[in-house]
Every structure is written in C-alpha cells, then in structure tokens.
Design a protein around this motif. Structure first.
Motif: not given
Length: 286
Positions: A37, A41, A116, A144, A146, A195, A255, A257
């Motif tokens: 992962n 990213v 992040w 973002q 994740a 993802k 994921y 944004r």
C-alpha cells in the motif's frame, strides 16, 4: 481499574491483547500489505503524515526509513506508544517521528495540518463517518487518506456474528467495499476508491505470524507465554474463526482526497462611469 499488565489474557479485549503483545501489524494482509500500500500511494519526503492508530510503530518506522518524511503516530494505548518510541530509537528514525497517546475519533490537532493520514485496521472498530470526518478536518486541502481495512465480500451468517464479536470485540463492524466508499464520501472526501482489494486467504493467525516476524516482539514472547498460559488457547480461537470464515472477508485500502474549497466569489470591478452613476443615484435617493 486493572492495568493490562495485571490482567489475565482471557479477560483482555482485542486491543488490550495487541497492546500487551506489542503487535503493530495484526491487520489483514500483515506487513506485506502495508508495504504494498505504501508503494502504491507514493508518499513523498516533504509530506507531513499522521499515522492514526500506529500500534507499536512498525509502519511509521518503515515509512520514515524509506521516505524520510515527518510523521506523528498516535495510539490510544500508552503501552503501544512506549513500544513505538522504543522501536523508533532502535531503528534510528526518532528524529523523524513523534509518538503520542491520542484518540483517532477526537484528534488533538488543528485543521489543515497534514498532507496524509494513514491508518490500518482501526476504523473497522469505530464510527466510520466520525473517524473519517476527523481525518478530513486535520488534512490540508488536497490532503489524502489511505486506510487499510477488512471488508465483507458476502453477508456473514447470523450464527457467526457473535463469534466475530467474541474474537475481535463487540464493536467490530466490517463493511462491504461499497459501504466503505459511501462512509468516506459522506465525510467529504473525493476521488474515493479501493486500492489493492484482495480476498482474505492464507493469512492464518495474523497475530502469531506477526509475532514471528517482528524482532521487538519475539524477544519476550516466551516469558509472556510462561506467565500467561491462556495465551495459546486465546490465539487458537482467533485462528480457528479466521480459517472457518475467511471466504466471507477481504481487505483493501480505502482512499480519498480532501478537495480544495471553492474560492469566494470576486466582485466585479466597477468602471469610473458606473461608479459615478451609482454615486449620483445614491445622492438622488436621499
């Protein structure tokens, strides 16, 4: 209140068990999924990262070593934060990482702080939208998230639901991939996708497998087993449930944004003639 160190392992909840063992990668896919992962990213060296639910700091230390980025790792367990701090010093990345005790559902950070937010198998136990709204709040515009989480591929039969709660806690609530996407979208994120989705298979006992691979855990495992003989049966119960139900579960990286807020409307500039006419009309109106 009885501390985790003084509890019988049979009486510990799932989070207490992980904290007592010091495990930081008991999520689906284990540390190989973490590395995949992070490669996907592509977090940059200039990024400022929040590791929400950092556990014993395995992911944060790996990310710091491979990218050189600045990281804050938080966990609700003081035992985990202590182990994470020890790991960062041992691995030579304590200058890049700060660890502190905090609740992912009530983050002690200002708005627009991070580039992040990363998380692994923590949101599944909590109010999804509330957690994602907190992630949204502390991310900068275009920041973002994740989040590696377990997902339901098929509806879990009713008789198995109490067993899921018994093994992992009553708040455990894996969603379908579609429902995960809906939750993070409801919190305001855009460009939402899953993802690296995978079925949960051949993972066995995630706790046991991580114990074998992590040097910071294996050094005192024998002592823990001798002090807590109930540990082995507890782990066996978890692995038995996982093997019997793995066809119902998958996992993937949720994921999203945070969009840039729209710019406020700009008032058109008045030409001299229009300004003069407005002034005349205003005087006539008095």
């Amino acid at each position: 209140m009885v501390s985790v160190e003084n509890k019988r392992v049979e009486d510990m909840n799932y989070f207490e068990l992980l904290a007592w063992l010091g495990i930081g990668s008991s999520h689906p896919g284990g540390f190989p999924a973490t590395k995949l992962n992070l490669e996907t990213v592509q977090i940059k060296s200039e990024s400022y990262v929040l590791d929400a639910g950092c556990g014993s700091g395995l992911t944060a230390c790996h990310l710091a070593k491979t990218t050189g980025c600045q990281i804050i790792g938080i966990d609700i367990s003081p035992q985990m934060i202590e182990k994470a701090t020890q790991r960062a010093k041992k691995e030579g990345v304590s200058h890049l990482i700060e660890f502190r005790v905090a609740d992912v559902a009530h983050l002690p950070f200002a708005e627009n702080s991070f580039d992040w937010v990363i998380a692994e198998s923590i949101t599944v136990f909590l109010d999804k939208v509330q957690v994602y709204k907190e992630f949204y709040r502390v991310l900068k515009p275009e920041g973002q998230v994740a989040d590696l989480e377990m997902a339901l591929l098929h509806e879990l039969p009713a008789p198995l639901k109490p067993q899921l709660a018994e093994c992992f806690g009553p708040s455990t609530n894996p969603l379908s991939f579609e429902e995960w996407c809906h939750s993070i979208t409801e919190a305001g994120f855009q460009n939402v996708e899953i993802k690296n989705p995978q079925p949960l298979k051949n993972n066995g006992n995630l706790i046991a497998s991580e114990l074998k691979k992590d040097w910071i855990l294996i050094k005192d495992l024998a002592d823990k087993v001798s002090k807590q003989p109930g540990l082995i049966p507890r782990l066996q119960k978890n692995v038995s449930f996982t093997r019997r139900t793995q066809g119902y579960f998958g996992f993937g990286l949720i994921y999203g944004r945070k969009p840039t807020p729209p710019a406020p409307p700009v008032s058109p500039r008045l030409g001299f003639k229009r300004w003069l006419l407005n002034l005349i009309h205003a005087k006539q109106a008095k």
